[in-house]
Design a protein around this motif. Structure first.
Motif, PDB file in Angstrom:
ATOM      1  N   LYS A 121       0.751  -1.332  -0.005  1.00  0.00           N
ATOM      2  CA  LYS A 121      -0.258   0.124   0.001  1.00  0.00           C
ATOM      3  C   LYS A 121       1.025   1.560   0.005  1.00  0.00           C
ATOM      4  N   GLY A 122       1.749   1.076   0.947  1.00  0.00           N
ATOM      5  CA  GLY A 122       2.691   2.288   0.559  1.00  0.00           C
ATOM      6  C   GLY A 122       3.222   2.902  -0.839  1.00  0.00           C
ATOM      7  N   HIS A 123       3.713   1.215  -1.202  1.00  0.00           N
ATOM      8  CA  HIS A 123       4.801   2.114  -1.951  1.00  0.00           C
ATOM      9  C   HIS A 123       3.884   2.187  -3.900  1.00  0.00           C
ATOM     10  N   LEU A 124       1.941   1.566  -3.617  1.00  0.00           N
ATOM     11  CA  LEU A 124       1.399   1.749  -4.602  1.00  0.00           C
ATOM     12  C   LEU A 124       1.256   2.693  -5.950  1.00  0.00           C
TER      13      LEU A 124
ATOM     14  N   ALA B  10      -2.320   3.889 -20.928  1.00  0.00           N
ATOM     15  CA  ALA B  10      -3.381   2.906 -20.458  1.00  0.00           C
ATOM     16  C   ALA B  10      -4.359   2.247 -19.031  1.00  0.00           C
ATOM     17  N   HIS B  11      -5.613   1.746 -19.531  1.00  0.00           N
ATOM     18  CA  HIS B  11      -6.403   1.496 -18.528  1.00  0.00           C
ATOM     19  C   HIS B  11      -6.261   0.899 -17.926  1.00  0.00           C
ATOM     20  N   GLY B  12      -7.149   1.300 -16.797  1.00  0.00           N
ATOM     21  CA  GLY B  12      -6.679   0.212 -15.538  1.00  0.00           C
ATOM     22  C   GLY B  12      -7.040  -1.123 -15.844  1.00  0.00           C
ATOM     23  N   TYR B  13      -7.710  -1.908 -16.317  1.00  0.00           N
ATOM     24  CA  TYR B  13      -6.990  -3.604 -16.453  1.00  0.00           C
ATOM     25  C   TYR B  13      -5.555  -3.724 -16.598  1.00  0.00           C
ATOM     26  N   ALA B  14      -5.430  -2.785 -17.974  1.00  0.00           N
ATOM     27  CA  ALA B  14      -3.658  -3.223 -18.394  1.00  0.00           C
ATOM     28  C   ALA B  14      -3.173  -2.862 -17.722  1.00  0.00           C
ATOM     29  N   ILE B  15      -3.587  -2.315 -16.414  1.00  0.00           N
ATOM     30  CA  ILE B  15      -2.417  -1.110 -15.580  1.00  0.00           C
ATOM     31  C   ILE B  15      -2.342  -2.325 -14.162  1.00  0.00           C
ATOM     32  N   ILE B  16      -3.040  -3.396 -13.786  1.00  0.00           N
ATOM     33  CA  ILE B  16      -3.154  -3.804 -13.050  1.00  0.00           C
ATOM     34  C   ILE B  16      -2.775  -6.017 -13.743  1.00  0.00           C
TER      35      ILE B  16
ATOM     36  N   ASP C 145      -0.322  -8.969  -6.068  1.00  0.00           N
ATOM     37  CA  ASP C 145      -1.539  -9.335  -6.416  1.00  0.00           C
ATOM     38  C   ASP C 145      -3.147  -8.493  -5.515  1.00  0.00           C
ATOM     39  N   LEU C 146      -2.828  -7.710  -5.047  1.00  0.00           N
ATOM     40  CA  LEU C 146      -3.925  -6.590  -4.615  1.00  0.00           C
ATOM     41  C   LEU C 146      -5.676  -7.002  -5.294  1.00  0.00           C
ATOM     42  N   PRO C 147      -6.170  -6.796  -4.574  1.00  0.00           N
ATOM     43  CA  PRO C 147      -7.971  -6.988  -4.827  1.00  0.00           C
ATOM     44  C   PRO C 147      -7.822  -5.758  -5.882  1.00  0.00           C
ATOM     45  N   GLU C 148      -8.418  -6.256  -7.472  1.00  0.00           N
ATOM     46  CA  GLU C 148      -8.276  -4.865  -8.939  1.00  0.00           C
ATOM     47  C   GLU C 148      -9.159  -4.043  -7.891  1.00  0.00           C
ATOM     48  N   GLY C 149     -10.213  -3.498  -7.837  1.00  0.00           N
ATOM     49  CA  GLY C 149     -10.745  -2.862  -7.081  1.00  0.00           C
ATOM     50  C   GLY C 149     -10.118  -1.429  -5.933  1.00  0.00           C
ATOM     51  N   THR C 150      -8.600  -1.867  -5.753  1.00  0.00           N
ATOM     52  CA  THR C 150      -8.277  -0.841  -5.048  1.00  0.00           C
ATOM     53  C   THR C 150      -7.671   0.298  -5.537  1.00  0.00           C
ATOM     54  N   ILE C 151      -6.864  -0.733  -6.737  1.00  0.00           N
ATOM     55  CA  ILE C 151      -6.377   0.393  -7.700  1.00  0.00           C
ATOM     56  C   ILE C 151      -6.676   1.433  -8.165  1.00  0.00           C
ATOM     57  N   TYR C 152      -8.051   1.628  -8.314  1.00  0.00           N
ATOM     58  CA  TYR C 152      -8.391   2.388  -9.249  1.00  0.00           C
ATOM     59  C   TYR C 152      -8.994   3.955  -8.382  1.00  0.00           C
TER      60      TYR C 152
END
Lengths: 105, 179
Positions: free
Chosen positions: A7-10, A23-29, A41-48
């Motif tokens: 989390k601190g380095h995201l 890139a779009h979100g899916y490609a970034i993840i 492998d974070l929950p993808e929804g936390t990236i947005y």
């Protein structure tokens, strides 16, 4: 894996991935997962929310692309984002060097 | 026609985001785009549509994990917006107070009290910041330009209003969410 530690380095990781181009979100993840060999492998929804936060800080900008087969929000680094990335990479180098020296690697 | 798992997930996420006060449909558009992309990828890898949808949602994360993240980001924007409103209201009150034709201090004091209270009631987290943002301008002008030390009373009204609104919000929150 490494969810809490990440989390601190995201922000740094997201900026680094977008340094390769828009890139779009899916490609970034996917890039995050692939580059880390599946370790990040974070929950993808936390990236947005992180992407939106970086955009609000002026480090990223986004546009909606209507390209088929579906609409996608494409993110890219701004000039300020490129500068922030360079600065955070330097910080990370110093930090990891200090940690390695401390733990004897 | 039966609703797909993705549509159910989006509907539940929309409902949860509304509870957090997030009404921006762009978030949901982006989540939908992501999930459909993930489903398409799953199907390309040989999964059935049902399994691909389930995997996409599992990887995206449960609504309880995802929704607070979106809400937190929104909250930060809201905080900055409220602070900006406070500064503008404070500057406006100082402008009105500085007009030679204006002599109704009571109305201004009441206005400062109400504005400060409303802003913290709407959710600004630090009442002292709002009190200063709204109430500092009249004393600044009064003391440094007009040498009127009594104008510092404006700060008192701003602090009373800001902490009053903050307390009311606290009481409302405790009543609605006792845990």
């Amino acid at each position: 894996m490494f969810g809490e530690a990440l989390k601190g380095h995201l922000d740094l990781l997201l900026l680094a991935i977008l340094a390769d181009g828009p890139a779009h979100g899916y490609a970034i993840i996917e890039a995050l997962r692939n580059r880390s060999g599946g370790m990040f492998d974070l929950p993808e929804g936390t990236i947005y929310p992180a992407l939106h936060r970086l955009e609000n800080q002026g480090l990223l900008q986004s546009v909606w692309s209507d390209e088929a087969p579906r609409r996608k929000r494409i993110y890219q680094l701004t000039l300020k984002g490129q500068q922030a990335l360079a600065s955070r990479q330097d910080e990370w180098k110093q930090f990891s060097k200090a940690i390695n020296a401390t733990v004897g690697l | 026609m039966a609703e797909s798992q993705i549509q159910s997930y989006l509907r539940a996420l929309k409902r949860q985001l509304r509870i957090y006060g997030v009404f921006d449909s762009e978030y949901l558009d982006e989540v939908e785009s992501h999930l459909l992309e993930a489903v398409a990828e799953g199907i390309r890898q040989g999964l059935s549509e049902e399994k691909a949808e389930r995997r996409a949602m599992e990887r995206f994360g449960s609504i309880k994990v995802v929704a607070p993240g979106f809400a937190m980001e929104r909250k930060n924007i809201m905080q900055n917006l409220l602070l900006a409103v406070a500064v503008i209201a404070g500057l406006f009150s100082a402008y009105v107070d500085s007009r030679p034709t204006w002599d109704d201090t009571g109305i201004l004091a009441f206005g400062i009290l109400i504005v400060s209270g409303l802003i913290t009631l709407l959710g600004y987290r630090r009442p002292w910041v709002i009190a200063l943002a709204v109430g500092i301008w009249i004393p600044l002008h009064g003391i440094f330009i007009a040498h009127n030390y009594g104008s510092s009373l404006a700060l008192v009204f701003a602090f009373v209003g800001a902490y009053g609104g903050w307390l009311v919000r606290l009481v409302i929150q405790k009543t609605l969410h006792p845990a």
